[in-house]
Motif scaffolding. Structure first.
Motif, PDB file in Angstrom:
ATOM      1  N   GLU A  61      -4.605   2.161   5.396  1.00 42.15           N
ATOM      2  CA  GLU A  61      -3.834   0.911   5.341  1.00 42.15           C
ATOM      3  C   GLU A  61      -4.320  -0.067   6.401  1.00 42.15           C
ATOM      4  OE1 GLU A  61      -2.634   3.291   7.137  1.00 42.15           O
ATOM      5  OE2 GLU A  61      -1.127   2.607   8.570  1.00 42.15           O
ATOM      6  N   ASN A  89      -0.442   4.398  -2.173  1.00 41.76           N
ATOM      7  CA  ASN A  89      -0.848   5.406  -1.192  1.00 41.76           C
ATOM      8  C   ASN A  89      -1.405   6.674  -1.815  1.00 41.76           C
ATOM      9  OD1 ASN A  89      -1.000   6.795   1.348  1.00 41.76           O
ATOM     10  ND2 ASN A  89       0.843   7.905   0.703  1.00 41.76           N
ATOM     11  N   TYR A 135       0.838  -1.198   0.000  1.00 38.54           N
ATOM     12  CA  TYR A 135       0.000   0.000   0.000  1.00 38.54           C
ATOM     13  C   TYR A 135       0.878   1.255   0.000  1.00 38.54           C
ATOM     14  CZ  TYR A 135      -2.921   3.816   1.505  1.00 38.54           C
ATOM     15  OH  TYR A 135      -3.508   5.048   1.580  1.00 38.54           O
ATOM     16  N   TYR A 136       1.862   1.291   0.912  1.00 40.78           N
ATOM     17  CA  TYR A 136       2.677   2.506   0.996  1.00 40.78           C
ATOM     18  C   TYR A 136       3.698   2.618  -0.144  1.00 40.78           C
ATOM     19  CZ  TYR A 136       0.644   4.111   5.328  1.00 40.78           C
ATOM     20  OH  TYR A 136      -0.229   4.595   6.257  1.00 40.78           O
TER      21      TYR A 136
END
Lengths: 421, 148
Positions: free
Chosen positions: A294, A64, A59-60
């Motif tokens: 997240e 994101n 995700y990051y």
């Protein structure tokens, strides 16, 4: 899309491969004080599988952006993943609509949300709120606060010496005056499984909506909010292998629709002028501010990971673990199990004559065994048994019978250190 | 000596099993409750003064071995001491359990049994509960002590 409900029921009952499961959880192979970690503090928080760690990392690294507003590709992707997780949660507890799934900061936040908004709208002086003697502080204090504010009365259904709610007394407390009842699904301190279906039915006979504190329920039971006819169901992500800082509030749509907003801010509004604000629809009405994106993605991943297991086999395995732990611990001289309800899940709470739980915890820690000692944020439960604290071993599906052995040997070590062997 | 043996020394186990001055005092000059909400340790410390001298000191309550032995040893050490001497011993004990002491075993005397506590940060507050309560009693502070 196949629902979690169906998945969890139709999976073939292949052999339960606990060693395979353990390989999915990297932290389970670390050593503590030079000993292999034996993690028996799952009622406090669970460990996270690789799938969840990878999802958060991905995700990051790749996804994101803020949700629900951007027109750019990343924002659309983050929004989709966030909303997909909501759908995964809906399916997991078999809610009728994903509008009924509110992301919160945790089970505590979920309960506070209902206590504050429901209380503000419906509680009047002289009204009553019913809870049980088994509750965690998080299902006591929010109700105390709102009852005090509204001059309503908090009534408590007592528990018996096995740690079970006295159902007859619970039912006697129900009346027209009661505006809401709040009950834990499973006691975090003792592991008692409450007969919530029957309790909900009893409350509904008086038209009383029921909130279930499912923080310990979802990790151990197949929760179906429709079958239970629960009005609200609260749980935390981190107790079911997802990240901390995220919780879920399920509420029936018509009940949630009628409640005022909890917090004000971005995302929970449709339009704002200085004269008037029009609130957003469910579930966004209750999700002010940028959410824990997240966290939601991690929880969704954790639930999808759980879908891959035969739930009945998981329940059988966990049940065998707590049965074995309770049996073997109670064979040790001086050990007393606290909470001997017929229906239990996840938790074995105990005391040892002449040895304080805090000392038990310190000595077991030196053996690599992580348990919780203290009042478990359930001081009224401790008071009921006339003890200041217990030692609590709490299990997840990745624990093994060998770990129960290590725990039993650890308790022998505790007695030895204290000169009782 | 392993960390565990350093923590649960014989002196500590002995004072835990047979705590000294473990009684409710009749007609104390002052008494106060100390409570550690984290683990539920709860003690009341009673003191009777004669001028500046601690004529009698006792305690009652429940808690872990470290907290109980600490309260027991404290009573044995402080009986007959002046207020000023008690404060010196308090400081010595405080530094010891926080791992800041440079005193040798002879200087520490009975307190030396608590030298292992500093290796267990989570247990420091167990060791100091009764001591902080005692200090507040001596300073005539009214509020009960909480060491979470």
């Amino acid at each position: 899309m196949m629902t979690a409900e169906k998945t969890r029921k139709t999976k073939s009952s292949a052999a339960f491969d606990v060693e395979g499961i353990r390989r999915d959880f990297p932290i389970l192979s670390i050593r503590v004080h030079g000993k292999p970690l034996v993690y028996l503090d799952n009622a406090a928080t669970t460990q996270k599988p690789l799938a969840v760690l990878d999802a958060i990392d991905r995700y990051y690294r790749e996804e994101n952006a803020n949700v629900h507003r951007g027109v750019h590709a990343l924002s659309e992707l983050a929004t989709k993943k966030y909303e997909d997780s909501r759908e995964t949660v809906r399916a997991f507890i078999n809610a009728a609509s994903s509008k009924e799934i509110i992301f919160t900061r945790g089970a505590t936040d979920s309960i506070n949300l209902v206590a504050a908004t429901f209380g503000r709208k419906y509680l009047k002086p002289g009204d009553e709120v019913v809870i049980t003697g088994l509750e965690h502080h998080s299902n006591i204090v929010p109700w105390q606060l709102i009852c005090e504010e509204k001059q309503a009365k908090l009534r408590v259904a007592p528990i018996n010496s096995s740690g079970e709610v006295e159902l007859a007394e619970f039912e006697e407390l129900l009346s027209e005056k009661v505006k809401i009842a709040a009950i834990s699904h499973i006691s975090n301190a003792l592991g008692t499984v409450n007969p919530i279906r029957r309790m909900i039915e009893a409350a509904h006979r008086f038209g009383i909506p029921v909130l279930i504190d499912g923080a310990q329920g979802v990790p151990h039971l197949n929760v179906d909010v429709l079958a239970l006819d629960a009005d609200f169901y609260a749980f935390s992500s981190h107790k079911i292998f997802g990240p901390t800082g995220l919780g879920v509030l399920y509420g029936k749509e018509r009940l949630l629709d009628a409640l005022p907003p909890y917090q004000g801010g971005g995302d929970m509004i449709r339009s704002v002028t200085f004269e008037k604000t029009i609130f957003n629809d469910l579930p966004y009405k209750f999700e002010a501010g940028t959410p824990h994106i997240e966290g939601a993605i991690g929880l969704g991943t954790a639930l999808e990971y759980l879908h891959t297991f035969d739930w009945e086999a998981v329940v059988r395995h966990e049940h065998a673990l707590i049965r074995s732990a309770a049996d073997r611990l109670s064979e040790i001289e001086g050990v007393r199990i606290i909470g001997t309800a017929k229906e239990k899940a996840g938790v074995v709470s105990f005391v040892i004559d002449g040895i304080h739980p805090h000392d038990i915890g310190t000595i077991l820690d030196q053996e690599g065994i992580a348990i919780r000692t203290g009042h478990h944020c359930a001081q009224p439960v401790m008071d009921r048994f006339g003890i200041p604290a217990t030692a609590r071993a709490s299990f997840a599906f990745y624990n093994t019978v060998d770990e129960v052995d290590v725990l039993v040997q650890g308790i022998q070590k505790v007695k030895k250190v204290f000169g009782y062997v | 000596m392993s960390d565990l043996k350093a923590l649960y020394q014989e002196v500590i186990l002995d004072h835990n099993r047979n705590p000294r001055n473990y009684r409710k005092m009749e007609n104390p000059d002052r008494f106060l409750e100390g409570y550690n909400p984290l683990c539920g340790d709860r003690y009341t410390v009673y003191i009777k003064m004669k001028g500046e001298v601690i004529e009698d000191i006792s305690f009652q309550g429940s808690g872990c071995a470290i907290s109980k032995a600490s309260a027991s040893v404290m009573g044995s050490l402080l009986k007959g001491k002046t207020r000023a001497e008690a404060e010196v011993i308090f400081d010595q004990f405080h530094r010891l359990v926080r791992g800041e002491s440079k005193a040798d075993a002879e200087e520490l005397g009975k307190l030396a049994a608590f030298s292992g506590v500093s290796e267990f940060p989570a247990r420091v507050k167990c060791a100091i509960l009764a001591w902080h309560t005692m200090k507040n009693v001596l300073e005539d502070k009214a509020e009960s002590v909480s060491t979470e």
